[in-house]
Each structure stands twice: as structure tokens, then as C-alpha cells.
Design a protein around this motif. Structure first.
Motif, PDB file in Angstrom:
ATOM      1  N   VAL A  46       0.864  -1.177   0.000  1.00  0.00           N
ATOM      2  CA  VAL A  46       0.000   0.000   0.000  1.00  0.00           C
ATOM      3  C   VAL A  46       0.902   1.229   0.000  1.00  0.00           C
ATOM      4  N   LYS A 185      -8.597  -2.895  -2.269  1.00  0.00           N
ATOM      5  CA  LYS A 185      -8.088  -1.811  -3.124  1.00  0.00           C
ATOM      6  C   LYS A 185      -9.157  -1.254  -4.064  1.00  0.00           C
ATOM      7  N   ARG A 186     -10.019  -2.123  -4.551  1.00  0.00           N
ATOM      8  CA  ARG A 186     -11.036  -1.686  -5.498  1.00  0.00           C
ATOM      9  C   ARG A 186     -12.217  -0.995  -4.810  1.00  0.00           C
ATOM     10  N   ARG A 189     -10.612   1.451  -1.544  1.00  0.00           N
ATOM     11  CA  ARG A 189      -9.586   2.404  -2.004  1.00  0.00           C
ATOM     12  C   ARG A 189      -8.331   2.369  -1.129  1.00  0.00           C
ATOM     13  N   GLU A 191      -5.373   1.553  -1.985  1.00  0.00           N
ATOM     14  CA  GLU A 191      -4.127   1.566  -2.761  1.00  0.00           C
ATOM     15  C   GLU A 191      -3.093   2.486  -2.125  1.00  0.00           C
ATOM     16  N   ARG A 192      -3.590   3.447  -1.328  1.00  0.00           N
ATOM     17  CA  ARG A 192      -2.715   4.466  -0.743  1.00  0.00           C
ATOM     18  C   ARG A 192      -3.232   4.813   0.655  1.00  0.00           C
TER      19      ARG A 192
END
Length: 199
Positions: A46, A185-186, A189, A191-192
């Protein structure tokens, strides 16, 4: 607000207590299996909220998240890809329920963290080749946990066909953990990171 609440629970040492209480209630109602279950362990990267940039110029200060670390992996095209961030590691069952999780700096190797994810109720451990090592096999044998960790080959020592077939068979079950990361992640969210630091 939810992020602050989670951070406060973590700071007061109550997040793990709450997580264990939920697991105990689910196990009591036979929603999850606590003993003799399959464990699938894996990690995903991440990206940190602040990644900064490469080399600093004269007088520049490092603006990157100080608790994150550099994670480097080889992508599908054989190229090295670096990410400044964290590794989210989980111990999940075949149904996708997470029994244990941890977050480490991106430069922490998975093989040094897997034991801390074990809850004691596992009968089998499924993991990819990042966890493959003699030490892992010895530890699993000492715990009485069946070794379902994929093997890795090397440049001058490719895997024999039997090990390749074994890896494929393990991969069918192990792939379930990828759905957890994909959903996080999808849909969420993840991812970050939204905040700086591990907390």
C-alpha cells in the motif's frame, strides 16, 4: 471520524482486543472455524500518503512518510518496480475471513513476519514462494502444521516438474487471499494510505 476512532482504539491497545472478541463470538456460533483450519498468508503493498521523490537536491528535506519503507518487486514484465509505503499482511481462511493482520514498513520482508500472524488453530499453511525457506519448513513441522508453501526455483536450479505441479495445486487455494486484497483496493480504495505513519 472512523479513522480517528480506529487510531484511538489502537493507541489504547483496544483494537486487537475488539478484533479477538468478534472472532470469539463468530467461532462460538460456528460462523468461522477456529481450530484445524486452513491458513492463507500473504501481503500486499500500500503506497504511503507522502512518497516524496527520488534523490534530494542541495538543501531539500525528505517529505516522505518517515515510518514507511521502500518495497521493490519484479513485475510481470521482469522489471523492478519500487513503492514507498507499507505491507498489509493477513492470515485468512478459505472463506476470506481474516483471522490476523499486521502492517509493516514496505522494506520488511514477509518471511520475517509470518509467525506473528499465526493464531495457533491452523492445520495447514498456504503461502506463495516469498515465504519459502528451510526455516519456515522447520517451524511448521515443529508446530505440526502441514506445509503448503509454494517452492521457488533459482537461475541455475529450476524447480523439478513435481514441484511445479505442487505449486499449481497450492495456487488454487492460495489465490483466495488475492480476492481480499483486490476487494480492499477496489472497493475500500486502500491503494494508498490516508494518514502518515503506522497508526
Amino acid at each position: 471520524t472512523i479513522g480517528r476512532f480506529r487510531a484511538r482504539l489502537e493507541a489504547e491497545g483496544q483494537l486487537a482486543v475488539l478484533f479477538e472478541a468478534v472472532k470469539t463470538q463468530l467461532a462460538a456460533e460456528n460462523v468461522i472455524i477456529a481450530e484445524g483450519r486452513v491458513a492463507i498468508i500473504d501481503a500486499t503493498v500500500v503506497e504511503a500518503a507522502r512518497t516524496g521523490r527520488g534523490k534530494l537536491g542541495e538543501g531539500e528535506t525528505d517529505s516522505r512518510d518517515p515510518e514507511a519503507g521502500a518495497h521493490v518487486k519484479i513485475n510481470a514484465r521482469g522489471r523492478k518496480v519500487g513503492t514507498w509505503g507499507y505491507q498489509f499482511q493477513v492470515n485468512a481462511d478459505e472463506d476470506g475471513f481474516i483471522h490476523a493482520q499486521t502492517v509493516t514498513p514496505g522494506n520488511a520482508h514477509e518471511i520475517r513476519s509470518w509467525e506473528g500472524l499465526m493464531t495457533g488453530g491452523e492445520a495447514e499453511l498456504y503461502a506463495d514462494s516469498a515465504y519459502s525457506a528451510r526455516e519456515t519448513r522447520d517451524t511448521l513441522a515443529a508446530r505440526g502444521v502441514a506445509d503448503r508453501v509454494q517452492r521457488k526455483g533459482y537461475r541455475n536450479a529450476p524447480l523439478p516438474e513435481a514441484e511445479v505441479a505442487r505449486n499449481k495445486e497450492i495456487g488454487v487455494t492460495r489465490a483466495g487471499v488475492e480476492r481480499i486484497f483486490g476487494h480492499a483496493k477496489r472497493v475500500w480504495r486502500v491503494e494508498r494510505t490516508r494518514f502518515l505513519g503506522l497508526a
